[in-house]
Design a protein around this motif. Structure first.
Motif, PDB file in Angstrom:
ATOM      1  N   SER A 203      67.512   2.789  35.003  1.00 26.39           N
ATOM      2  CA  SER A 203      67.973   4.036  34.389  1.00 26.39           C
ATOM      3  C   SER A 203      66.833   4.902  33.864  1.00 26.39           C
ATOM      4  CB  SER A 203      68.929   3.712  33.224  1.00 26.39           C
ATOM      5  OG  SER A 203      68.241   2.996  32.206  1.00 26.39           O
ATOM      6  N   ILE A 204      65.583   4.418  33.964  1.00 27.50           N
ATOM      7  CA  ILE A 204      64.451   5.216  33.495  1.00 27.50           C
ATOM      8  C   ILE A 204      64.366   6.510  34.314  1.00 27.50           C
ATOM      9  CG2 ILE A 204      61.931   5.295  33.291  1.00 27.50           C
ATOM     10  CD1 ILE A 204      61.963   2.289  32.883  1.00 27.50           C
ATOM     11  N   PRO A 205      64.278   7.660  33.669  1.00 33.10           N
ATOM     12  CA  PRO A 205      64.211   8.922  34.412  1.00 33.10           C
ATOM     13  C   PRO A 205      62.996   8.966  35.335  1.00 33.10           C
ATOM     14  CG  PRO A 205      64.605   9.319  32.075  1.00 33.10           C
ATOM     15  CD  PRO A 205      64.258   7.877  32.210  1.00 33.10           C
ATOM     16  N   ALA A 206      63.188   9.555  36.513  1.00 29.45           N
ATOM     17  CA  ALA A 206      62.085   9.714  37.463  1.00 29.45           C
ATOM     18  C   ALA A 206      62.156  11.112  38.061  1.00 29.45           C
ATOM     19  CB  ALA A 206      62.170   8.649  38.554  1.00 29.45           C
ATOM     20  N   GLU A 207      61.924  12.090  37.208  1.00 31.04           N
ATOM     21  CA  GLU A 207      62.040  13.488  37.621  1.00 31.04           C
ATOM     22  C   GLU A 207      60.675  14.168  37.710  1.00 31.04           C
ATOM     23  OE1 GLU A 207      64.684  15.132  34.768  1.00 31.04           O
ATOM     24  OE2 GLU A 207      66.373  13.834  35.319  1.00 31.04           O
ATOM     25  N   THR A 208      59.853  13.995  36.685  1.00 33.21           N
ATOM     26  CA  THR A 208      58.532  14.615  36.691  1.00 33.21           C
ATOM     27  C   THR A 208      57.548  13.702  37.431  1.00 33.21           C
ATOM     28  OG1 THR A 208      57.784  13.548  34.642  1.00 33.21           O
ATOM     29  CG2 THR A 208      59.071  15.586  34.432  1.00 33.21           C
TER      30      THR A 208
END
Length: 303
Positions: A203-208
């Motif tokens: 669930s760790i964000p991976a957008e930037t």
């Protein structure tokens, strides 16, 4: 066969790190109660026995012995049933691995009471409930080992995880208290802060670009890398190890420090708020802990 003749309860072992620990303990000779409610990552929605059954089948295929429990750790009576399952199926209990957990990440000023209580209930209350249920038997047999899963999110810090971080740091304190209180009964209690790519970290964000790079590093770390330390801590080879916090990161093992005074300042006349600002602050602030998070401290690539 470091765990030959021992019986282990591994909570949250329907997948990820918990499954790998259950498999490793069975391979080391332990009879295992695979506990998992089979819920979603947030703990919401329907439950299923399938994840626990899958882990049990893997253990049996490899020649080990295992049974399942689908009771929740987050309720006192239910946690009692988890420990009772070990007694009913295998006649004793020697090891408790408190691994069960959920995530409801939210930035602090938006976190709801429900998000807070749900995570605290599974991680911290659950670790206490299951540990306490086993404690009576450990005391009677004058032996036992606890392995609790903590996290650098609590030991160091992280964004958007006030509930999870508080629970995980609380687990470290719980483990130390158990180690102190149960030492007279030859019972040990230790923590592992694992690093791994699993459902919990997915669930760790991976957008930037920075976030993507961080996730890529974590994806290199399989959950199985944490199991050897759990087996060791549960074994008689660790009979002199208690009250400690270890980290397992791919092929690295860490021993974490515990909070201790790092600097002091004394004034024989006592202190006023003004004197603290004028004298104490300049003397102490060079030793202040930085406002960092786990990713800042563990910034190098796993090898």
């Amino acid at each position: 066969m470091m765990l030959e003749g021992k019986v282990a309860v591994v909570t949250g072992s329907g997948g990820g790190i918990g499954r790998e620990i259950a498999l490793a303990m069975a391979a080391a000779g332990a009879k295992v109660i695979v506990n998992d409610v089979g819920a979603s990552l947030s703990g919401e929605g329907p439950t299923s026995a399938t994840p626990a059954e899958q882990t049990r089948e893997l253990i049996r295929q490899r020649g080990g012995q295992a049974e399942i429990s689908t009771d929740s750790v987050a309720d006192w009576a239910s946690a009692q049933k988890i420990v009772q399952a070990a007694l009913d199926h295998f006649g004793r209990i020697d090891i408790v691995v408190n691994n069960a957990g959920i995530l409801r990440d939210q930035i602090f000023h938006r976190m709801t009471p429900e998000e807070w209580l749900a995570v605290i209930g599974v991680h911290l209350n659950g670790s206490f409930f299951v540990s306490r249920a086993a404690a009576t038997h450990f005391r009677q047999q004058q032996s036992g080992a606890y392995v609790h899963i903590t996290s650098t999110s609590g030991l160091i810090g992280n964004f958007g995880q006030a509930n999870y971080s508080a629970a995980k740091l609380g687990i470290a304190a719980l483990s130390k208290s158990i180690a102190l209180d149960m030492a007279r009964f030859n019972v040990r209690s230790n923590c592992i802060a694992p690093f791994a790519w699993s459902r919990m970290t997915s669930s760790i964000p991976a957008e930037t670009p920075e976030q993507k790079a961080r996730v890529a590093k974590i994806q290199q770390m399989g959950p199985e890398k944490n199991a050897p330390m759990a087996v060791f801590l549960a074994s008689d080879a660790a009979k002199e190890v208690t009250g400690q916090i270890f980290g397992t990161r791919h092929n690295e093992i860490f021993l974490f420090s515990h909070p201790r005074p790092v600097r002091s300042i004394h004034r024989s006349e006592g202190w006023t708020p003004e004197l603290i600002a004028e004298h104490a602050l300049p003397a102490l602030k060079t030793a202040f802990a930085p406002l960092d998070r786990s990713g800042d401290v563990f910034s190098w690539d796993p090898v």
